[in-house]
Structures are given as C-alpha cells and as structure tokens.
Design an enzyme around this catalytic site. Sequence first.
Site, PDB file in Angstrom:
ATOM      1  N   TYR A  66      20.676  -3.245   8.326  1.00 26.69           N
ATOM      2  CA  TYR A  66      22.047  -3.634   7.986  1.00 26.69           C
ATOM      3  C   TYR A  66      22.199  -5.152   8.000  1.00 26.69           C
ATOM      4  O   TYR A  66      22.748  -5.750   7.059  1.00 26.69           O
ATOM      5  CB  TYR A  66      23.022  -2.989   8.966  1.00 26.69           C
ATOM      6  CG  TYR A  66      24.480  -3.313   8.709  1.00 26.69           C
ATOM      7  CD1 TYR A  66      25.157  -2.749   7.637  1.00 26.69           C
ATOM      8  CD2 TYR A  66      25.174  -4.188   9.544  1.00 26.69           C
ATOM      9  CE1 TYR A  66      26.492  -3.041   7.402  1.00 26.69           C
ATOM     10  CE2 TYR A  66      26.516  -4.485   9.313  1.00 26.69           C
ATOM     11  CZ  TYR A  66      27.163  -3.908   8.244  1.00 26.69           C
ATOM     12  OH  TYR A  66      28.487  -4.202   8.013  1.00 26.69           O
ATOM     13  N   SER A  77      29.932  -9.387   7.541  1.00 29.46           N
ATOM     14  CA  SER A  77      29.946  -8.814   8.877  1.00 29.46           C
ATOM     15  C   SER A  77      29.426  -9.866   9.853  1.00 29.46           C
ATOM     16  O   SER A  77      28.717 -10.797   9.442  1.00 29.46           O
ATOM     17  CB  SER A  77      29.047  -7.572   8.924  1.00 29.46           C
ATOM     18  OG  SER A  77      28.758  -7.188  10.250  1.00 29.46           O
TER      19      SER A  77
END
Length: 238
Positions: free
Chosen positions: A151, A138
């Site tokens: 995250y 990501s």
Amino acid sequence: MTFSAPSGPPAVRPVTLITGATGGIGRALAHYLSPRHDLVLSGRASPGLDALCAELGAAALPLDLTRPETFEAAVTALGPVTNLVHNAGVVELGAVAAQAHEVWTRTLLINTAAPAELTRVLLPRVRDAQGMVVFVNSGAGLRANAGWGSYAASKHALRALADALRDEEAPHGVRVSSVYPGRIATEMQRKVHEQEGADYQPEVFIQAETVAATIAFALDAPRDASITDLSVRPGPRA
C-alpha cells in the site's frame, strides 16, 4: 445602505469528477461540493452509485479500475471537466515476506496506474478549464510501516505521479495537489482494523466530512495560490 450584485454573466459552475464516489471520503466530498459544483461521480457500476447520482443530480461514470485500457472509451461522451479528484483506492496489509505478487500488482494497478491513465485521458479537458487534479494520498505515502509495504509503495508512487504532473502541467495553468489524511473513520478503516486484529473505534479518527472540507479548500483556493501538499491528522483529544 443597500448593495446590488455586480452585473455581468453568471459564474460558471466547475465540473468536478470524483473517483471512489460511493466510499466514505468520496460520498462526503460529493455532498460537500454539490451546492457549488456540477459532479461526475465514478465508481463500480452499482445501484449505490446510481442512487447517489440521482440524489445529487450528478452524472455517473462507471469504471473498473482494474482495466485502465477501458478508460479512454468510457470518457468519450463526457463534456467539460474542470477538476479531477482521485479518491478511489484499495489496501491489503501484509509483510513483504507474505504477500504474493498478485497483491502488489493489483494494489499498484488500482492505486497508481489507474489514476495515471485516467489523468492522461482527461488532461485535455482539465487544461481547457485550467482546472485542478487532486490526489487523495495517505500518511503511508510519506512513511512506510511494517505490514504496509504494498500500500505504501503505491502511495509513494502516487506522490511521484503528482509531483511530476505538477511541473509538467504548470505551463497549461493546471494545479495539482496531494492530500495526505491520517486514519479516517470509513469502511476501509474498519477493514484495516480487522486485518490488524484491533477494535475499530471510529470516533477517535478523522471524519470523512473533515477530509472532504480539506479537499474542497484546495479546490476552491484562489488562482493566485497553489496548494501542493496537505497533511491532515487527527486533532487533539480532551
């Protein structure tokens, strides 16, 4: 003038295992690869996983990513595996001051520890095929923003896992790639927007099919190239 195909044995189709196969990127990648790859599709045991496997003629590998200790037994009956694509993941937004350790533990378990363990148990097969491991990371794996601590930490750790694995497995002929997509039009993105209190407009984000094509590009690269890191960002808007 006509040309005939070269004689010799037919090319062996690679066997590619995709985690998070029923999600946006996983499903798009499975459809993209199915004409050229034999597929093993992994996800939570569900009618959706069974239906996708039936549609594509793929094998199902149900896994609970919160229980990495079950992976070794779960893959015992698998045959050869050429490529392993780690696509599954979870996200829960929140400030460091607000998130309890349970959120951090679950996020790191699913996003980092589970891929590490699944890689470990499948490495002998991937080595035999001189295949590839792809980590769908990501943009948060490159930079952490406020509210994204747990995250981003899991994705930074995933990058470290990929970098270490790449150096360790190069002598075995295994290639390792990390793909860093920006925001993608998926149900996970819809959830993120709900947490952010923002309107979800999927048309302004990268489409899952585009990310699938990018992953396939890395998988299909000739053996004389190793695509180590790929960042994918939304294109310019007219």
